[in-house]
Design an enzyme around this catalytic site. Structure first.
Site, mmCIF file in Angstrom:
data_model
loop_
_atom_site.group_PDB
_atom_site.id
_atom_site.type_symbol
_atom_site.label_atom_id
_atom_site.label_comp_id
_atom_site.label_asym_id
_atom_site.label_seq_id
_atom_site.Cartn_x
_atom_site.Cartn_y
_atom_site.Cartn_z
ATOM 1 N N SER A 213 0.825 -1.212 0.000
ATOM 2 C CA SER A 213 0.000 0.000 0.000
ATOM 3 C C SER A 213 0.862 1.266 0.000
ATOM 4 O O SER A 213 1.552 1.556 0.985
ATOM 5 C CB SER A 213 -0.905 -0.038 1.240
ATOM 6 O OG SER A 213 -1.316 1.238 1.617
HETATM 7 N N1 LIG Z 1 -7.406 8.868 1.037
HETATM 8 C C1 LIG Z 1 -6.518 7.869 1.561
HETATM 9 C C2 LIG Z 1 -6.505 6.706 0.592
HETATM 10 C C3 LIG Z 1 -5.825 5.486 1.146
HETATM 11 C C4 LIG Z 1 -6.017 4.300 0.209
HETATM 12 O O1 LIG Z 1 -6.523 4.440 -0.907
HETATM 13 N N2 LIG Z 1 -5.581 3.127 0.662
HETATM 14 C C5 LIG Z 1 -5.790 1.924 -0.107
HETATM 15 C C6 LIG Z 1 -4.581 1.030 -0.021
HETATM 16 S S1 LIG Z 1 -3.185 1.804 -0.786
HETATM 17 C C7 LIG Z 1 -6.996 1.225 0.481
HETATM 18 O O2 LIG Z 1 -6.881 0.361 1.312
HETATM 19 N N3 LIG Z 1 -8.161 1.651 0.049
HETATM 20 C C8 LIG Z 1 -9.425 1.140 0.493
HETATM 21 C C9 LIG Z 1 -10.536 2.077 0.104
HETATM 22 O O3 LIG Z 1 -10.255 3.163 -0.442
HETATM 23 O O4 LIG Z 1 -11.689 1.726 0.355
HETATM 24 C C10 LIG Z 1 -5.111 8.482 1.727
HETATM 25 O O5 LIG Z 1 -4.865 9.571 1.189
HETATM 26 O O6 LIG Z 1 -4.273 7.888 2.395
#
Ligand SMILES: N[C@@H](CCC(=O)N[C@@H](CS)C(=O)NCC(=O)O)C(=O)O
Length: 229
Positions: free
Chosen positions: A16
């Site tokens: 991730s």
């Molecule tokens: N808006 C969050 C996004 C984080 C994200 O997209 N994480 C991914 C893994 S890299 C995830 O697990 N997403 C699940 C989802 O968006 O429902 C950030 O800026 O950190």
């Protein structure tokens, strides 16, 4: 005073890229905020399956947006993040199960802190999310371990340990722990405030998180506040 420190648990997986951002920020702030950071290597694939979620990158427009988003975030967070040439292969075909078992083995062996877990995790992120390198083969884990400062014999032992049932169970337990806090993705940061867990999803909630724990967010580089945007 150690007793007044707030415990922050970071559940993450090196597959991730957003977890990498959250990880680096918390590793920087652990010396600035009055917190006790606990690194919790876990398995995002397990969280996706148990929560019934799907990786956001599977929606074509989201994938394009995230690629651009990550480019901008790399600059802002000062993390050398760069998408692999074939993100689908890296994230969904090859995945991170072996790598996260390896990190879990490092965590189980380490006593008195998590400096090695921090270094090994960073080296694995450097491989998959900066240098477009493999993280599934033993040779890849050996290289990451050596760069993190482990000896060849320590790595050899860790590779064996990583395949053992107790380590597989430990990674599952960490993943289940994240599920217990309502995880549907990573990073998941759980702040323990007045005995109550407050869970935050993502690397974009630090301002709010800081407010909840009574600390100040001064941008992604707390030691260089002038660099914040
Ligand atoms: N808006 C969050 C996004 C984080 C994200 O997209 N994480 C991914 C893994 S890299 C995830 O697990 N997403 C699940 C989802 O968006 O429902 C950030 O800026 O950190």
């Amino acid at each position: 005073m150690a007793s007044s420190r707030k415990v922050l648990e970071l559940f993450y997986d090196v597959v991730s890229p957003y977890s990498w951002l959250g990880f680096e920020v918390l590793c920087r702030y652990r010396h600035v905020w009055n917190i006790d950071l606990k690194l919790r290597p876990a398995f995002l694939g397990g969280v996706m399956q148990s929560s019934g979620n799907k990786p956001p990158g599977l929606v074509p427009n989201k994938f394009l947006y995230m690629t651009k988003d990550l480019e901008r975030l790399a600059q802002y967070f000062k993390v050398p993040l760069s998408s692999p040439s074939n993100p689908f292969e890296a994230m969904f075909e090859k995945g991170s199960l072996t790598a996260m078992r390896f990190v879990t083995a490092v965590a189980e062996k380490e006593t008195g802190g998590d400096a090695q877990v921090e270094k090994v995790s960073r080296e694995l992120w450097m491989r998959i999310w900066s240098k477009d390198q493999d993280i599934t083969q033993p040779a890849s884990l050996i290289e990451a371990g050596l760069k993190a400062g482990l000896s060849a014999s320590e790595i050899d032992e860790l590779l064996k340990l990583a395949q053992s049932q107790p380590i597989k169970d430990k990674l599952k337990a960490n993943t289940q722990k994240a599920m217990g806090y309502g995880a549907f993705g990573f990073p998941l940061i759980v702040c323990h405030v007045d005995g109550k867990p407050e869970a935050f999803f993502g690397s974009d909630r630090f301002e709010l998180l800081a407010h909840c724990i009574g600390e100040k967010w001064v941008g992604p580089q707390p030691n260089k506040p002038s660099a914040k945007m």
